[in-house]
Scaffold this motif. Sequence first.
Motif, short mmCIF file in Angstrom:
data_model
loop_
_atom_site.label_atom_id
_atom_site.label_comp_id
_atom_site.label_asym_id
_atom_site.label_seq_id
_atom_site.Cartn_x
_atom_site.Cartn_y
_atom_site.Cartn_z
N PRO A 1 0.81 -1.23 0.00
CA PRO A 1 0.00 0.00 0.00
C PRO A 1 0.84 1.28 0.00
O PRO A 1 0.53 2.24 -0.72
CB PRO A 1 -0.82 -0.14 1.29
N LEU A 2 1.92 1.29 0.79
CA LEU A 2 2.76 2.49 0.84
C LEU A 2 3.64 2.63 -0.40
O LEU A 2 3.98 3.75 -0.80
CB LEU A 2 3.63 2.47 2.10
N LEU A 3 4.00 1.53 -1.02
CA LEU A 3 4.73 1.61 -2.29
C LEU A 3 3.84 2.23 -3.36
O LEU A 3 4.30 3.04 -4.18
CB LEU A 3 5.20 0.21 -2.73
N ILE A 4 2.57 1.86 -3.35
CA ILE A 4 1.61 2.46 -4.29
C ILE A 4 1.48 3.96 -4.02
O ILE A 4 1.48 4.78 -4.94
CB ILE A 4 0.24 1.76 -4.17
N TYR A 5 1.39 4.31 -2.75
CA TYR A 5 1.27 5.73 -2.37
C TYR A 5 2.51 6.50 -2.81
O TYR A 5 2.40 7.61 -3.36
CB TYR A 5 1.09 5.84 -0.86
N SER A 6 3.68 5.94 -2.56
CA SER A 6 4.94 6.62 -2.92
C SER A 6 5.06 6.79 -4.43
O SER A 6 5.49 7.82 -4.92
CB SER A 6 6.13 5.83 -2.37
N TYR A 7 4.66 5.76 -5.18
CA TYR A 7 4.72 5.83 -6.64
C TYR A 7 3.84 6.97 -7.15
O TYR A 7 4.22 7.72 -8.04
CB TYR A 7 4.27 4.50 -7.23
N LYS A 8 2.66 7.08 -6.56
CA LYS A 8 1.69 8.08 -7.03
C LYS A 8 2.01 9.49 -6.53
O LYS A 8 1.89 10.46 -7.29
CB LYS A 8 0.29 7.67 -6.56
N CYS A 9 2.43 9.62 -5.28
CA CYS A 9 2.57 10.95 -4.66
C CYS A 9 4.00 11.47 -4.62
O CYS A 9 4.21 12.63 -4.25
CB CYS A 9 1.98 10.92 -3.25
N GLY A 10 4.97 10.64 -4.96
CA GLY A 10 6.34 11.14 -5.04
C GLY A 10 7.24 10.70 -3.90
O GLY A 10 6.78 10.20 -2.86
N ALA A 11 8.54 10.92 -4.10
CA ALA A 11 9.55 10.43 -3.16
C ALA A 11 9.47 11.08 -1.78
O ALA A 11 9.60 10.39 -0.76
CB ALA A 11 10.94 10.64 -3.76
N VAL A 12 9.26 12.39 -1.73
CA VAL A 12 9.25 13.09 -0.44
C VAL A 12 8.08 12.62 0.42
O VAL A 12 8.25 12.26 1.59
CB VAL A 12 9.18 14.62 -0.65
N LYS A 13 6.91 12.59 -0.17
CA LYS A 13 5.72 12.18 0.58
C LYS A 13 5.79 10.69 0.93
O LYS A 13 5.35 10.27 2.00
CB LYS A 13 4.46 12.50 -0.22
N GLY A 14 6.36 9.90 0.03
CA GLY A 14 6.53 8.49 0.31
C GLY A 14 7.51 8.25 1.44
O GLY A 14 7.31 7.35 2.27
N THR A 15 8.55 9.08 1.50
CA THR A 15 9.54 8.96 2.58
C THR A 15 8.92 9.28 3.93
O THR A 15 9.15 8.58 4.93
CB THR A 15 10.73 9.90 2.33
N ILE A 16 8.13 10.34 3.98
CA ILE A 16 7.47 10.72 5.24
C ILE A 16 6.52 9.62 5.70
O ILE A 16 6.49 9.24 6.88
CB ILE A 16 6.71 12.05 5.08
N ALA A 17 5.74 9.07 4.76
CA ALA A 17 4.83 7.98 5.10
C ALA A 17 5.61 6.76 5.59
O ALA A 17 5.20 6.08 6.53
CB ALA A 17 3.97 7.61 3.89
N GLY A 18 6.75 6.49 4.95
CA GLY A 18 7.59 5.37 5.36
C GLY A 18 8.15 5.56 6.75
O GLY A 18 8.21 4.60 7.55
N LEU A 19 8.54 6.77 7.09
CA LEU A 19 9.04 7.06 8.44
C LEU A 19 7.97 6.80 9.49
O LEU A 19 8.23 6.19 10.53
CB LEU A 19 9.50 8.52 8.52
#
Length: 243
Positions: free
Chosen positions: A81-99
């Motif tokens: 789910p978070l890989l999908i989010y990162s792909y769609k919303c970009g690296a910065v937002k994906g990094t924050i979600a990952g943290l």
Amino acid sequence: MFQSQLLDVSGKATDIVTWVSLGAIAVLVIALVLICIFNKKYTTTEIAYAGVCLAASFALSFIKVSPVQYGGSITLASFVPLLIYSYKCGAVKGTIAGLIFGLFNFISNPYILTPLTFILDYLLAFASIGLMGFAPKLGKLSLTAKVAIGTVIVYVARFIFHLISGFIYFAEDSIWANIPTPNMFVYSLIYQCIYLPADCVICVGVLIALAKTKTLDKLFNIMTPKQKKQIEEVAATQDVAEK
């Protein structure tokens, strides 16, 4: 005696970092809300989808097999789910979600040896999810190839961070199995290879299946704000007209 002292130190460090993690999650959530209100870099839709993807990933992380002790486990595609989010919303937002996902994982099952292993295992390793945000820029490759390559890149980065953390862990003589070698790097390498490649294969397989069935396209379309959709439709119309 040494092992007992090591566990005492680990317990104290874990307690401290648990409270720090709770504070960090609160700060990140507040920061995201403020950014959404004042900066507009985040839309409310993106924050909503971040919350949904975080919840889905966190729930999937509990469906797991743990072939190794102290955190290593094969999950039911918990990163997807978070890989999908990162792909769609970009690296910065994906990094924050990952943290945030990493902090949730730590709080749900807190165990560290030192603050440095916490940073490696729960912050940097999970922040690597943001690397999926670069996958859309992989030229003219198909969506299937992009998500597969992006996932592998994420897991390679995660593997490296866990490998370094394991090296530190085994350097403290915290040996959990009778592996016939005194080399702590080998201990860590074997430990990571037991579960991380399998977890990666599961995520790649799920994402390929979603891409092949066009489910990913539908998800990305749902996650695209209406205003952006209109801009993309106009751009596509202009491209057709020019051709």
